[in-house]
Design a protein around this motif. Structure first.
Motif, PDB file in Angstrom:
ATOM      1  N   GLU A   5       0.869  -1.059   0.067  1.00 52.57           N
ATOM      2  CA  GLU A   5       0.164   0.163  -0.180  1.00 52.57           C
ATOM      3  C   GLU A   5       0.892   1.208  -0.115  1.00 52.57           C
ATOM      4  O   GLU A   5       0.804   2.137  -0.699  1.00 52.57           O
ATOM      5  CB  GLU A   5      -0.985  -0.010   1.359  1.00 52.57           C
ATOM      6  CG  GLU A   5      -2.239   0.422   1.028  1.00 52.57           C
ATOM      7  CD  GLU A   5      -3.160   0.139   2.147  1.00 52.57           C
ATOM      8  OE1 GLU A   5      -4.221  -0.677   1.767  1.00 52.57           O
ATOM      9  OE2 GLU A   5      -2.761   0.547   3.451  1.00 52.57           O
ATOM     10  N   ALA A   6       2.064   1.337   0.940  1.00 48.89           N
ATOM     11  CA  ALA A   6       2.667   2.536   0.990  1.00 48.89           C
ATOM     12  C   ALA A   6       3.657   2.810  -0.258  1.00 48.89           C
ATOM     13  O   ALA A   6       3.498   3.793  -0.698  1.00 48.89           O
ATOM     14  CB  ALA A   6       3.719   2.215   2.091  1.00 48.89           C
ATOM     15  N   LEU A   7       4.101   1.663  -0.872  1.00 48.34           N
ATOM     16  CA  LEU A   7       4.969   1.543  -2.172  1.00 48.34           C
ATOM     17  C   LEU A   7       3.976   2.049  -3.257  1.00 48.34           C
ATOM     18  O   LEU A   7       4.552   2.803  -4.323  1.00 48.34           O
ATOM     19  CB  LEU A   7       5.636   0.293  -2.260  1.00 48.34           C
ATOM     20  CG  LEU A   7       6.815   0.092  -1.400  1.00 48.34           C
ATOM     21  CD1 LEU A   7       7.030  -1.569  -1.502  1.00 48.34           C
ATOM     22  CD2 LEU A   7       7.757   0.904  -1.500  1.00 48.34           C
ATOM     23  N   GLU A   8       2.839   1.571  -3.327  1.00 48.73           N
ATOM     24  CA  GLU A   8       2.114   2.093  -4.580  1.00 48.73           C
ATOM     25  C   GLU A   8       1.266   3.376  -4.391  1.00 48.73           C
ATOM     26  O   GLU A   8       1.186   4.126  -5.449  1.00 48.73           O
ATOM     27  CB  GLU A   8       0.922   0.990  -4.602  1.00 48.73           C
ATOM     28  CG  GLU A   8       1.385  -0.418  -5.442  1.00 48.73           C
ATOM     29  CD  GLU A   8       0.248  -1.358  -5.313  1.00 48.73           C
ATOM     30  OE1 GLU A   8      -0.913  -1.069  -5.464  1.00 48.73           O
ATOM     31  OE2 GLU A   8       0.443  -2.620  -5.388  1.00 48.73           O
ATOM     32  N   VAL A   9       1.047   3.935  -3.256  1.00 52.87           N
ATOM     33  CA  VAL A   9       0.109   5.024  -3.282  1.00 52.87           C
ATOM     34  C   VAL A   9       1.004   6.326  -2.900  1.00 52.87           C
ATOM     35  O   VAL A   9       0.833   7.441  -3.508  1.00 52.87           O
ATOM     36  CB  VAL A   9      -0.841   4.977  -1.921  1.00 52.87           C
ATOM     37  CG1 VAL A   9      -1.559   6.096  -1.591  1.00 52.87           C
ATOM     38  CG2 VAL A   9      -1.781   3.834  -2.329  1.00 52.87           C
ATOM     39  N   ALA A  10       2.008   6.144  -2.369  1.00 53.83           N
ATOM     40  CA  ALA A  10       2.947   7.270  -1.911  1.00 53.83           C
ATOM     41  C   ALA A  10       3.829   8.022  -2.815  1.00 53.83           C
ATOM     42  O   ALA A  10       4.157   7.176  -3.781  1.00 53.83           O
ATOM     43  CB  ALA A  10       3.665   7.143  -0.611  1.00 53.83           C
ATOM     44  N   ASP A  11       4.006   9.180  -2.659  1.00 57.34           N
ATOM     45  CA  ASP A  11       5.074   9.802  -3.346  1.00 57.34           C
ATOM     46  C   ASP A  11       6.412   9.986  -2.468  1.00 57.34           C
ATOM     47  O   ASP A  11       7.531  10.026  -2.897  1.00 57.34           O
ATOM     48  CB  ASP A  11       4.891  11.338  -3.786  1.00 57.34           C
ATOM     49  CG  ASP A  11       3.395  11.515  -4.540  1.00 57.34           C
ATOM     50  OD1 ASP A  11       3.641  10.557  -5.629  1.00 57.34           O
ATOM     51  OD2 ASP A  11       2.834  12.402  -4.440  1.00 57.34           O
TER      52      ASP A  11
END
Length: 199
Positions: A46-52
């Motif tokens: 989730e963190a890797l896919e959503v975040a800048d």
């Protein structure tokens, strides 16, 4: 029209397929509306896919801040390595391009160092060698899981620790790996940290 959107594990109770669809939707919405969002999650994908930009915290202490690519490819601490993605951990004595683990040796092409260290390699950074005369760490194939374009090889190291290697489907087929087979491991890349560094 909020200036900041605060999201505290908003997808936590959903199944994997729905979570993936909502991650894509949230990323598109974020790009369209240009709202600063703070998204709290324990889900690495989730963190890797959503975040800048990702802030990794352990017990209230910031371990690393960076883009998803930076924190995944260049983890600053053992905690970050262990939290983001699958990883193999070795403890031993580094000398030049070899990690000595008891009586065993793991050759590697990564950072060279010396002294007692803990070393980390992602599954795709391990090489499996079937030549019994090859230099490498002794391991036994436990099972091979081949789905799609890649194959995950679960292994047992010389001290009984579980290890994992990731190969292309073609590599796995050419090696003809089977459960119980003895192999050698070497590392394309090994990241070294002082032996006492926190996990």
């Amino acid at each position: 029209e909020p200036k900041v959107l605060l999201l505290d594990e908003p997808f936590g109770a959903l199944d994997a397929k729905v979570r993936k669809e909502l991650r894509r939707w949230l990323r598109r919405l974020h790009d369209e509306l240009h709202i600063t969002s703070i998204f709290v999650t324990h889900d690495q994908d989730e963190a890797l896919e959503v975040a800048d930009r990702i802030v990794l915290m352990d017990h209230g202490r910031v371990e690393q801040v960076g883009t998803p690519q930076e924190v995944y490819e260049r983890p600053a601490t053992p905690f970050v390595y262990g939290f983001l993605g699958a990883v193999n951990r070795f403890v031993g004595h580094a000398r030049g391009g070899v990690l000595h683990i008891g009586e065993h040796q793991l050759p590697h092409e990564g950072a060279h160092g010396s002294g007692e260290v803990q070393a980390y390699a992602r599954p795709h950074e391990l090489q499996i060698l079937t030549d019994p005369a090859a230099a490498g760490l002794d391991a036994t194939v436990e099972r091979v899981l081949a789905f799609g374009a890649s194959a995950r090889v679960e292994l047992i190291g010389p001290d009984g620790q579980p290890l994992e290697a990731e190969l292309t489907r073609d590599q796995a087929e050419s090696l003809r790996l089977q459960g119980g087979q003895r192999v050698k491991l070497s590392a394309q890349r090994l990241s070294l940290f002082e032996a006492g560094a926190g996990i």
